[in-house]
Design a protein around this motif. Structure first.
Motif, mmCIF file in Angstrom:
data_model
loop_
_atom_site.group_PDB
_atom_site.id
_atom_site.type_symbol
_atom_site.label_atom_id
_atom_site.label_comp_id
_atom_site.label_asym_id
_atom_site.label_seq_id
_atom_site.Cartn_x
_atom_site.Cartn_y
_atom_site.Cartn_z
ATOM 1 N N ARG A 1 36.205 54.399 42.658
ATOM 2 C CA ARG A 1 37.201 54.069 43.674
ATOM 3 C C ARG A 1 36.629 54.303 45.060
ATOM 4 N NH1 ARG A 1 41.629 52.059 44.373
ATOM 5 N NH2 ARG A 1 41.927 51.834 42.123
ATOM 6 N N ILE A 2 36.652 53.253 45.878
ATOM 7 C CA ILE A 2 36.145 53.316 47.242
ATOM 8 C C ILE A 2 37.295 53.360 48.242
ATOM 9 C CG2 ILE A 2 34.624 52.207 48.925
ATOM 10 C CD1 ILE A 2 33.200 53.129 46.388
ATOM 11 N N ILE A 3 38.315 52.552 47.982
ATOM 12 C CA ILE A 3 39.489 52.480 48.858
ATOM 13 C C ILE A 3 40.683 53.058 48.108
ATOM 14 C CG2 ILE A 3 41.005 50.934 50.155
ATOM 15 C CD1 ILE A 3 38.690 48.962 50.343
ATOM 16 N N PRO A 4 41.475 53.932 48.729
ATOM 17 C CA PRO A 4 42.657 54.491 48.056
ATOM 18 C C PRO A 4 43.539 53.403 47.468
ATOM 19 C CG PRO A 4 42.284 55.618 50.131
ATOM 20 C CD PRO A 4 41.292 54.483 50.084
ATOM 21 N N ALA A 5 44.173 53.703 46.344
ATOM 22 C CA ALA A 5 44.894 52.701 45.550
ATOM 23 C C ALA A 5 45.994 51.985 46.309
ATOM 24 C CB ALA A 5 45.472 53.369 44.296
ATOM 25 N N GLN A 6 46.565 52.606 47.340
ATOM 26 C CA GLN A 6 47.689 51.975 48.037
ATOM 27 C C GLN A 6 47.268 50.972 49.108
ATOM 28 O OE1 GLN A 6 46.835 55.155 48.095
ATOM 29 N NE2 GLN A 6 47.314 56.191 50.046
ATOM 30 N N TYR A 7 45.966 50.879 49.388
ATOM 31 C CA TYR A 7 45.519 50.039 50.500
ATOM 32 C C TYR A 7 44.942 48.672 50.126
ATOM 33 C CZ TYR A 7 46.168 54.236 53.291
ATOM 34 O OH TYR A 7 46.703 55.323 53.907
ATOM 35 N N PRO A 8 44.315 48.472 48.979
ATOM 36 C CA PRO A 8 43.676 47.164 48.700
ATOM 37 C C PRO A 8 44.639 45.987 48.754
ATOM 38 C CG PRO A 8 42.958 48.806 47.125
ATOM 39 C CD PRO A 8 44.085 49.425 47.891
ATOM 40 N N ALA A 9 44.101 44.812 49.111
ATOM 41 C CA ALA A 9 44.884 43.571 49.156
ATOM 42 C C ALA A 9 44.807 42.908 47.790
ATOM 43 C CB ALA A 9 44.341 42.649 50.236
ATOM 44 N N MET A 10 45.821 43.126 46.962
ATOM 45 C CA MET A 10 45.814 42.638 45.581
ATOM 46 C C MET A 10 45.711 41.122 45.487
ATOM 47 S SD MET A 10 45.882 45.311 43.681
ATOM 48 C CE MET A 10 46.332 44.614 42.087
ATOM 49 N N GLN A 11 46.091 40.419 46.573
ATOM 50 C CA GLN A 11 46.039 38.953 46.541
ATOM 51 C C GLN A 11 44.618 38.434 46.330
ATOM 52 O OE1 GLN A 11 47.526 40.788 48.784
ATOM 53 N NE2 GLN A 11 49.690 40.173 48.917
ATOM 54 N N LEU A 12 43.611 39.241 46.692
ATOM 55 C CA LEU A 12 42.231 38.800 46.521
ATOM 56 C C LEU A 12 41.836 38.696 45.051
ATOM 57 C CD1 LEU A 12 40.324 40.629 49.401
ATOM 58 C CD2 LEU A 12 40.740 38.187 49.162
ATOM 59 N N LEU A 13 42.590 39.343 44.166
ATOM 60 C CA LEU A 13 42.313 39.229 42.739
ATOM 61 C C LEU A 13 43.012 38.015 42.122
ATOM 62 C CD1 LEU A 13 42.580 42.990 41.675
ATOM 63 C CD2 LEU A 13 40.524 41.672 42.215
ATOM 64 N N MET A 14 43.848 37.361 42.889
ATOM 65 C CA MET A 14 44.564 36.175 42.418
ATOM 66 C C MET A 14 43.762 34.917 42.750
ATOM 67 S SD MET A 14 48.432 37.249 43.558
ATOM 68 C CE MET A 14 49.165 38.773 42.968
ATOM 69 N N PRO A 15 44.173 33.755 42.216
ATOM 70 C CA PRO A 15 43.426 32.516 42.484
ATOM 71 C C PRO A 15 43.200 32.229 43.959
ATOM 72 C CG PRO A 15 44.971 32.167 40.706
ATOM 73 C CD PRO A 15 45.237 33.543 41.211
ATOM 74 N N VAL A 16 44.212 32.463 44.788
ATOM 75 C CA VAL A 16 44.043 32.208 46.219
ATOM 76 C C VAL A 16 42.944 33.089 46.801
ATOM 77 C CG1 VAL A 16 45.836 33.893 46.881
ATOM 78 C CG2 VAL A 16 45.255 32.006 48.426
ATOM 79 N N GLY A 17 42.823 34.317 46.283
ATOM 80 C CA GLY A 17 41.758 35.208 46.732
ATOM 81 C C GLY A 17 40.386 34.686 46.369
ATOM 82 N N GLY A 18 40.295 34.019 45.221
ATOM 83 C CA GLY A 18 39.028 33.426 44.818
ATOM 84 C C GLY A 18 38.595 32.333 45.777
ATOM 85 N N PHE A 19 39.538 31.470 46.190
ATOM 86 C CA PHE A 19 39.217 30.395 47.133
ATOM 87 C C PHE A 19 38.817 30.958 48.494
ATOM 88 C CE2 PHE A 19 41.622 27.759 44.129
ATOM 89 C CZ PHE A 19 40.820 26.632 44.091
ATOM 90 N N LEU A 20 39.551 31.958 48.971
ATOM 91 C CA LEU A 20 39.233 32.557 50.266
ATOM 92 C C LEU A 20 37.854 33.216 50.248
ATOM 93 C CD1 LEU A 20 42.680 34.156 51.206
ATOM 94 C CD2 LEU A 20 41.582 32.206 52.316
ATOM 95 N N THR A 21 37.586 33.971 49.173
ATOM 96 C CA THR A 21 36.297 34.649 49.065
ATOM 97 C C THR A 21 35.154 33.652 48.985
ATOM 98 O OG1 THR A 21 37.384 36.467 47.883
ATOM 99 C CG2 THR A 21 34.986 36.366 47.776
ATOM 100 N N LEU A 22 35.350 32.588 48.211
ATOM 101 C CA LEU A 22 34.320 31.554 48.101
ATOM 102 C C LEU A 22 34.021 30.949 49.463
ATOM 103 C CD1 LEU A 22 32.461 29.771 46.381
ATOM 104 C CD2 LEU A 22 34.416 28.233 46.027
ATOM 105 N N GLY A 23 35.066 30.707 50.245
ATOM 106 C CA GLY A 23 34.870 30.154 51.581
ATOM 107 C C GLY A 23 34.016 31.056 52.466
#
Length: 212
Positions: free
Chosen positions: A168-190
């Motif tokens: 664990r690098i970032i405390p559990a309450q802070y990560p942006a869970m949307q990045l694990l969803m499909p939209v997060g995949g498109f954003l990260t790829l970009g």
């Protein structure tokens, strides 16, 4: 054979993910942790090398009229071997990747390298091409995995380190869970594509300045 040129093309200028935009289905779907990215990348690399070598060795024997069908049969054979090996020796990875391992058969990158390179070059050069393109694919997947896992789950090395839980690098309450969803995949790829293009332009600019 120019291995240095092939390596540069695989990692940067002709990267199958960030430049050619091939294999997008698995790239967007499985890049949620480091274990998945490494597993898929290494599997594809092994299949690329083996299929390139086989197709190159048989390039003068396979009739041009049925070459695509022959390529698919060869690729499917190696995919089946890798799939069965994962089920036998790495069942956790096999379960995690699921249907995306069998779907390597229809990955445009594998068939594209067979048609564009292996069918026109010798065995050694084709093996090097498979290795370099596979390395480029793996690097792109790992980069996306690190970004999505770190910012989306707050961990590093999920499925691989610390008994599969990652660190664990970032405390559990802070990560942006949307990045694990499909939209997060498109954003990260970009962002990964943008970073890759910036690096390519920077290298070209340095070379241009050095020549002057």
């Amino acid at each position: 054979m120019n291995f240095k040129k092939q390596l540069k093309e695989g990692l940067l200028t002709k990267n199958p993910v960030t430049v050619q935009l091939l294999g997008m289905c698995s790239t967007l779907a499985i890049t949620t942790n480091l274990f998945n990215g490494l597993g898929m990348g290494l599997s594809v690399t092994l299949i690329l090398i083996c299929s390139n070598v086989m197709i190159s060795a048989l390039r003068k024997v396979i009739p041009s009229q049925i070459r695509i069908a022959a390529y698919i049969v060869i690729i499917a054979s190696f995919v089946t071997v890798v799939d069965l090996c994962l089920q036998a020796f790495l069942p956790a990875l096999s379960d995690s990747l699921g249907v995306f391992i069998p779907l390597i058969v229809v990955n445009c990158m594998i068939l594209g390298r067979a048609e564009a390179f292996a069918a026109k070059n010798g065995v050694l050069a084709s093996a090097a091409d498979g290795l370099c393109q596979g390395m480029g694919y793996t690097v792109a997947l790992v980069a996306m995995c690190i970004i999505r896992e770190l910012l989306g789950a707050g961990t590093f090395g999920g499925g691989l380190l610390n008994n599969g839980e990652g660190f664990r690098i970032i405390p559990a309450q802070y990560p942006a869970m949307q990045l694990l969803m499909p939209v997060g995949g498109f954003l990260t790829l970009g962002f990964v594509i943008a970073g890759s293009q910036w690096l390519i332009k920077r290298i070209e600019k340095r070379k241009g300045g050095a020549k002057v």
